[in-house]
Scaffold this motif. Sequence first.
Motif, short mmCIF file in Angstrom:
data_model
loop_
_atom_site.label_atom_id
_atom_site.label_comp_id
_atom_site.label_asym_id
_atom_site.label_seq_id
_atom_site.Cartn_x
_atom_site.Cartn_y
_atom_site.Cartn_z
N LYS A 177 -45.63 72.89 50.32
CA LYS A 177 -44.68 72.20 51.21
C LYS A 177 -45.03 70.68 51.23
N VAL A 178 -46.33 70.54 51.19
CA VAL A 178 -46.91 69.20 51.35
C VAL A 178 -47.24 68.38 49.93
N GLY A 179 -47.50 69.22 48.95
CA GLY A 179 -48.03 68.59 47.92
C GLY A 179 -47.20 67.38 47.26
N PRO A 180 -45.90 67.81 46.98
CA PRO A 180 -44.89 66.81 46.28
C PRO A 180 -45.10 65.45 47.19
N THR A 181 -45.03 65.65 48.34
CA THR A 181 -45.04 64.09 49.20
C THR A 181 -46.16 63.54 49.07
N VAL A 182 -47.47 64.23 48.77
CA VAL A 182 -48.61 63.36 48.61
C VAL A 182 -48.86 62.78 46.99
#
Length: 338
Positions: A37-42
């Motif tokens: 869930k957070v990986g693409p944002t990082v």
Amino acid sequence: MTTISGIEAELTTPTPGLADELAALDGDIVVLGVGGKVGPTVAIMAQRAIDEAGLDKRVYGVARFSDPAARDALERYGVVPVAADLTLDEQLAALPDAPNVVYMAGKKFDTVGAEHLTWMMNSYLPGRVAQRYRDSRIVVFSTLVTYPLADAATGGSRESDPPGPIGEYAASCLGRERVFEHFSRENGTPVLLFRLGYSIETRYGVLQEIAQAVHDGVPIPLEMGHASVIWQRDVAAYALRSLRLASSPPRALNITGPEIVSIRRLAERFGERWGRPPVFEGAESRTAYVMDGSALQSEFGFPTTTLSEMVEVVARWVEEAGPTIGKPTKFQVRDGAF
């Protein structure tokens, strides 16, 4: 921000000063487990900051990419997708070298009945990765459930508090920290233990779940009466900024907002907006999974998105029946059975 493209663009916008901080770091960045869930944002935020600063660096996003759309989203922003199964030694060995690693791989949901897989992903695999990237600095995503339930009235768990995991998932996450600590001490690898709780955006998270329950008239359990929350854009920025804090032995850092949120009061705020009183079940316990974020704020300042702003954007998303990711946080769980 009331469309998927709008929220994704907002979440990946580099926070002020991030480009300068990445410019001060040598070399490329590898995000391991970018498909969550957070990986693409990082990964996308890192690439956007690199582009903003005109840097000659690459961002690699590593995942299995069972969903081709995830790969396409990274490529649109210039992130280099690398399809690999981290549990296979030959594929792990073939990954790009980089002096900067953000480690996000892990397993939480459906642990009950598949405990062996959770322990392999959360405690065994970290040792393999720590050996593969022994010459890099590594930010290791961890979780607030490595702590025991804490008294919300006293400000929540602090980095100096002893661990107290409840259940096998939490224990395996402490295992991840300990394994990275071992190899950090053994090899001198700089590591930062990034204890997150809980990341929020419009499509998932504690606020979205509470807002949806109030909107739909669904009863809200109150035993887990408080929570720690932080906007996902800030999470991504702090992860990248934390690369410079990596050390051997590792340092732990709580990643959360400046306030502990009352679930009752949060639901009442949504109810006041919509003119419909929330429906509650049970009563608040004295303890909850909550953390003190003062060390984070001393290091980097306050998050760029306030709780009031989070409430507003999540409320509008729910009002407009925006899509959700469909992965409940299970923040109400107190017995560790995820």
